[in-house]
Scaffold this motif. Structure first.
Motif, short mmCIF file in Angstrom:
data_model
loop_
_atom_site.label_atom_id
_atom_site.label_comp_id
_atom_site.label_asym_id
_atom_site.label_seq_id
_atom_site.Cartn_x
_atom_site.Cartn_y
_atom_site.Cartn_z
N SER A 37 0.96 -1.16 0.14
CA SER A 37 -0.16 0.28 0.11
C SER A 37 0.67 1.23 0.07
O SER A 37 0.40 2.24 -0.58
CB SER A 37 -0.91 -0.12 1.26
N MET A 51 -4.62 2.25 2.13
CA MET A 51 -4.68 2.36 3.55
C MET A 51 -3.28 1.73 4.11
O MET A 51 -3.01 0.54 3.63
CB MET A 51 -5.58 1.90 4.20
N THR A 59 -4.65 -4.44 4.69
CA THR A 59 -5.52 -4.90 3.37
C THR A 59 -6.13 -6.08 3.53
O THR A 59 -5.64 -7.09 3.21
CB THR A 59 -4.49 -4.68 2.15
N ASP A 75 -4.43 -2.90 -5.40
CA ASP A 75 -3.88 -3.29 -3.98
C ASP A 75 -4.50 -4.66 -3.42
O ASP A 75 -5.59 -4.62 -3.30
CB ASP A 75 -4.13 -2.32 -2.85
#
Ligand code: GTP
Ligand code: MG
Length: 269
Positions: A37, A51, A59, A75
Motif C-alpha cells: 500500500s 491504507m 489490506t 492493492d
C-alpha cells in the motif's frame, strides 16, 4: 509518466465482484507488511490513497484505484500473515489466487520482496506458483532506504543469484523505497510501456498471459538484464544517512519463521 489523477474506485471481497473494465491493471502482492500500500501511495504521490499500517494484515480486500482515467492499480491483501485464523488465511489465499488466475485485465503482477531479508520460502513458493501458471510478474524490492546503498545492492544481487539457481531467466527487477521515492520513475516507465500493449480482452486469459510473458522474456533477453546490472542500474542511491543497516524488528522475525512452512498449494494459493 505523470499521474494527473488517482482515485479510489472500489473494494471487492472476490474477483467476481471486481469491476468489469476495459483497461489495463497492475496488481501489487507480497507478504503482509512488505509495503504494497505504501508503494502505491508513493507511485501516485497520494499519501492516504491506499491504507497503510505498521501492523500487518491491514489490506483485506481487492482495492482498485483508477489512474488518469485510463488504467488501474490494484492493492491486494498480503499473504502469509501467521496471526490470522486458518479459516481467514484460506479465504484470503483463495481471494488472491482467484484474482491472479482469473483477472483478464491484469497485465502484470508486481511481487514485492523486503530488501532486508534473505530469500523466504513463502515468496519462492509463490513465484513457483506464478511461473507454473504463466502469470506475468516482476519483482519489486522494497524498503531500501532502511539499508545503505551498497548493502541494498548486495542483497538484491544475492537474491537474484539465488533465483538464478532455479530459473533460467529473471523477471524484470525493480529496487524501491516508498520513503524516498527510489524506483518510482522506473516502475511508472515500465507501466507506461505495458499500457501501450493491446488489451486482448476477447482472447482467452491464458493466451493473453502467455503472450505478455513472452514479450517480457524477449525484452529481458534483449537487455541482457542479468541481476547485478539491473540492481546497479535501477538503484539511483538511497540516502545513506537514513540507513539503519536493515534492522528487522522482532515481530518481523517472528512472522517470517512462523510462515516458513506455508504451502501455496495446500493453502489455496
Ligand atoms: P498489508 O496490507 O498488511 O499486507 O501490508 P502492506 O504490504 O500494504 O504494507 P504497508 O504499505 O501497510 O506498510 C507496512 C509498514 O511498512 C508501514 O509501517 C510502512 O510505513 C512501512 N513501509 C512501507 N514501505 C516502506 C519503505 O519503503 N520504507 C520504510 N522505511 N518503511 C516502509
Ligand atoms: Mg496493504
Amino acid at each position: 509518466m505523470i499521474i494527473k489523477e488517482a482515485k479510489f474506485a472500489g473494494s471487492a471481497p472476490g474477483v467476481d465482484k471486481t469491476p468489469d473494465t476495459r483497461m489495463h491493471e497492475y496488481a501489487f502482492i507480497g507478504r503482509s507488511n512488505v509495503g504494497k500500500s505504501s508503494l502505491i501511495n508513493m507511485l501516485t504521490k497520494r499519501k492516504g490513497l491506499a491504507m497503510t499500517s505498521a501492523t500487518p494484515g491491514k489490506t483485506m480486500l481487492i482495492n482498485h484505484f483508477l489512474i488518469n482515467d485510463s488504467w488501474y492499480i490494484v492493492d491486494l491483501p498480503g499473504y502469509g500473515y501467521a496471526a490470522r485464523s486458518k479459516k481467514d488465511l484460506a479465504k484470503l489465499d483463495a481471494m488472491i489466487r482467484d484474482y491472479i488466475l482469473q483477472r483478464r485485465q491484469m497485465t502484470n503482477l508486481f511481487l514485492l520482496i523486503d530488501s532486508r531479508l534473505e530469500p523466504q520460502k513463502i515468496d519462492l513458493k509463490f513465484m513457483e506458483f506464478l511461473a507454473e501458471n504463466e502469470v506475468p510478474f516482476s519483482i519489486v524490492f522494497t524498503k531500501t532506504d532502511k539499508l545503505g546503498k551498497q548493502k541494498a545492492s548486495g542483497n538484491v544481487a544475492r537474491y537474484c543469484e539465488r533465483l538464478l539457481e532455479q530459473w533460467e531467466e529473471l523477471p524484470p527487477i525493480f529496487v524501491t523505497s516508498s520513503e524516498n521515492g527510489t524506483g518510482r520513475d522506473e516502475l511508472l516507465g515500465y507501466i507506461e510501456e505495458m499500457n501501450a500493449l493491446p488489451l486482448l480482452e476477447d482472447e482467452p486469459a491464458q493466451k493473453f498471459i502467455s503472450k505478455t510473458n513472452t514479450d517480457i522474456m524477449e525484452k529481458n533477453a534483449k537487455e541482457k538484464s542479468k541481476c547485478q546490472t539491473i540492481a546497479e542500474k535501477k538503484y539511483p542511491g538511497a540516502a545513506e544517512d537514513k540507513a539503519d543497516n536493515g534492522k528487522v524488528t522482532e515481530r518481523e522475525v517472528k512472522q517470517r519463521t512462523e510462515t516458513l512452512d506455508f504451502n501455496p498449494h495446500s493453502e489455496g494459493i
